[in-house]
Design an enzyme around this catalytic site. Structure first.
Site, PDB file in Angstrom:
ATOM      1  N   ARG A 178      14.083 -10.401  29.280  1.00  0.00           N
ATOM      2  CA  ARG A 178      14.113 -10.135  30.714  1.00  0.00           C
ATOM      3  C   ARG A 178      13.698  -8.689  31.028  1.00  0.00           C
ATOM      4  O   ARG A 178      14.236  -8.052  31.920  1.00  0.00           O
ATOM      5  CB  ARG A 178      15.508 -10.402  31.294  1.00  0.00           C
ATOM      6  CG  ARG A 178      15.998 -11.821  31.150  1.00  0.00           C
ATOM      7  CD  ARG A 178      15.122 -12.811  31.911  1.00  0.00           C
ATOM      8  NE  ARG A 178      15.709 -14.139  31.831  1.00  0.00           N
ATOM      9  CZ  ARG A 178      15.461 -15.009  30.850  1.00  0.00           C
ATOM     10  NH1 ARG A 178      14.631 -14.691  29.883  1.00  0.00           N
ATOM     11  NH2 ARG A 178      16.028 -16.196  30.842  1.00  0.00           N
ATOM     12  N   SER A 193      19.652 -17.885  38.093  1.00  0.00           N
ATOM     13  CA  SER A 193      20.622 -17.201  37.231  1.00  0.00           C
ATOM     14  C   SER A 193      20.869 -15.798  37.782  1.00  0.00           C
ATOM     15  O   SER A 193      19.937 -15.007  37.905  1.00  0.00           O
ATOM     16  CB  SER A 193      20.097 -17.119  35.799  1.00  0.00           C
ATOM     17  OG  SER A 193      19.924 -18.399  35.260  1.00  0.00           O
ATOM     18  N   GLU A 252      20.802  -9.852  37.613  1.00  0.00           N
ATOM     19  CA  GLU A 252      19.388 -10.099  37.360  1.00  0.00           C
ATOM     20  C   GLU A 252      18.512  -9.862  38.591  1.00  0.00           C
ATOM     21  O   GLU A 252      17.486  -9.192  38.493  1.00  0.00           O
ATOM     22  CB  GLU A 252      19.192 -11.519  36.828  1.00  0.00           C
ATOM     23  CG  GLU A 252      17.791 -11.800  36.365  1.00  0.00           C
ATOM     24  CD  GLU A 252      17.688 -13.062  35.529  1.00  0.00           C
ATOM     25  OE1 GLU A 252      16.697 -13.793  35.695  1.00  0.00           O
ATOM     26  OE2 GLU A 252      18.595 -13.320  34.721  1.00  0.00           O
TER      27      GLU A 252
END
Length: 347
Positions: free
Chosen positions: A167, A247, A343
């Site tokens: 990520r 998410s 995130e």
């Protein structure tokens, strides 16, 4: 004088999948290179704050942004070359990611099937190094084209120079995704001719069987994409019906010693050893163990079907989202001594 593409006091409520009310002092929808050059020059002259908005699926927008929001809408996709090992496909930054993946599969080019049905745009994919079901997009990127809005210059960077990690990418490492410095205009993908299925993720094999694929050895890329899409539909709410940003927390990565201590105390805890010896934990499992799965705080909550997903039950603002994220992270920290990191990004 404002460029023709600029609007003032723009409503961004329909441009973020959490459906948060938000406004921008200035807004431009960019669907050509000329637009990017003109609006970029204005931003440099006025030294206004900038924020690049793609598909709006990985952001938490504040009530008001006092600068310029740039909405990337540049479209286009094409085969640009091939060699003995791969085809090379170029997609503009404003291409919707799910549509682009479906298009590659329709052409017979496998590789991106595990990343199907992820909301967002092509331009956002390398910045976040999106990943799902055992695949990260950085594995299939040949190069990224971007404009440095602070300098007014165009650049092409190779996959290696993107410094992809879990990520993560050079764009995030340098903070360019937050300060609106970089606008990804196109991405070139390298899709292998000798395609190999990625079937290691739990649930894919069972879902393929449900769809009539009796043998994993015979599964093709489009069948895997359908299985992955079905898995996502089961686990994740449709943002059109229950607003969410997918998410909401990264899966945390901890040192091996910490992971061993956690495993001794919590034997059922999922753990995945990384190449550098550290261990990735499942954020959803951690959140569920603290009692947040299906629990609400004001108008927001953690989804009953997947504890990792923060949902807006109606009327939420950015402050509500932050309050819930802080409460969840606090409880995970207190119980497991593990830090959760959000995130989605915020201007």
């Amino acid at each position: 004088m404002l460029p023709a593409r600029l609007r003032t006091d723009a409503d961004l409520g329909a441009l973020n999948s959490l459906a948060l009310p938000a406004r921008a002092a200035l807004f431009a929808c960019l669907d050509s290179i000329d637009d990017i050059a003109e609006v970029g020059a204005y931003a440099r002259r006025t030294a206004c704050r900038r924020f690049v908005l793609g598909g709006g699926s990985n952001v938490v927008l504040d009530d008001a942004f006092d600068g310029l929001v740039l909405h990337m809408a540049l479209r286009g996709r094409a085969l640009i070359g091939e060699d003995g090992e791969a085809v090379y496909v170029r997609a503009s930054g404003g291409e919707p990611w799910p549509e682009f993946v479906e298009w590659t599969l329709a052409q017979g080019w496998g590789g991106l099937e595990n990343l199907t049905a992820i909301p967002g745009s092509v331009g956002a994919a390398p910045i976040q190094n999106i990943g799902a079901y055992g695949r990260e997009v950085g594995e299939l990127i040949a190069s990224v084209e971007y404009v440095d809005l602070a300098e007014g210059t165009s650049h092409v960077v190779s996959r290696d120079d993107c410094q992809f990690a879990y990520r993560d990418s050079v764009f995030k490492q340098r903070g360019w995704h937050r300060d609106g410095r970089v606008l990804v205009t196109a991405v070139v993908f390298r899709l292998p001719k000798r395609w190999q299925a990625q079937l290691g993720y739990a649930g894919i094999a069972d879902t393929l069987a449900e769809h009539g694929v009796a043998s994993l050895a015979t599964a093709d890329a489009r069948q895997i994409a359908k299985a992955v899409a079905a898995l996502r539909q089961r686990k994740l709410p449709d943002p059109a019906r229950l607003p969410n940003a997918g998410s909401f927390f990264h899966n945390p990565i901890v040192e091996a010693g910490h992971a061993a201590r956690l495993a001794a105390e919590f034997p059922a805890m999922p753990q995945h050893r990384q190449g550098d010896g550290r261990v990735k934990l499942a954020a959803g499992w951690l959140i569920e163990q603290t009692g947040w799965k299906g629990r609400t705080l004001g108008p927001v909550g953690m989804y009953a079907g997947q504890a990792l997903v923060l949902v807006n039950h109606g009327g939420a603002r950015s402050a509500d989202v932050r309050a819930l994220a802080s409460a969840v992270a606090h409880d995970v920290r207190e119980r497991f001594s593990v830090e959760l990191h959000v995130e989605p990004i915020t201007p």
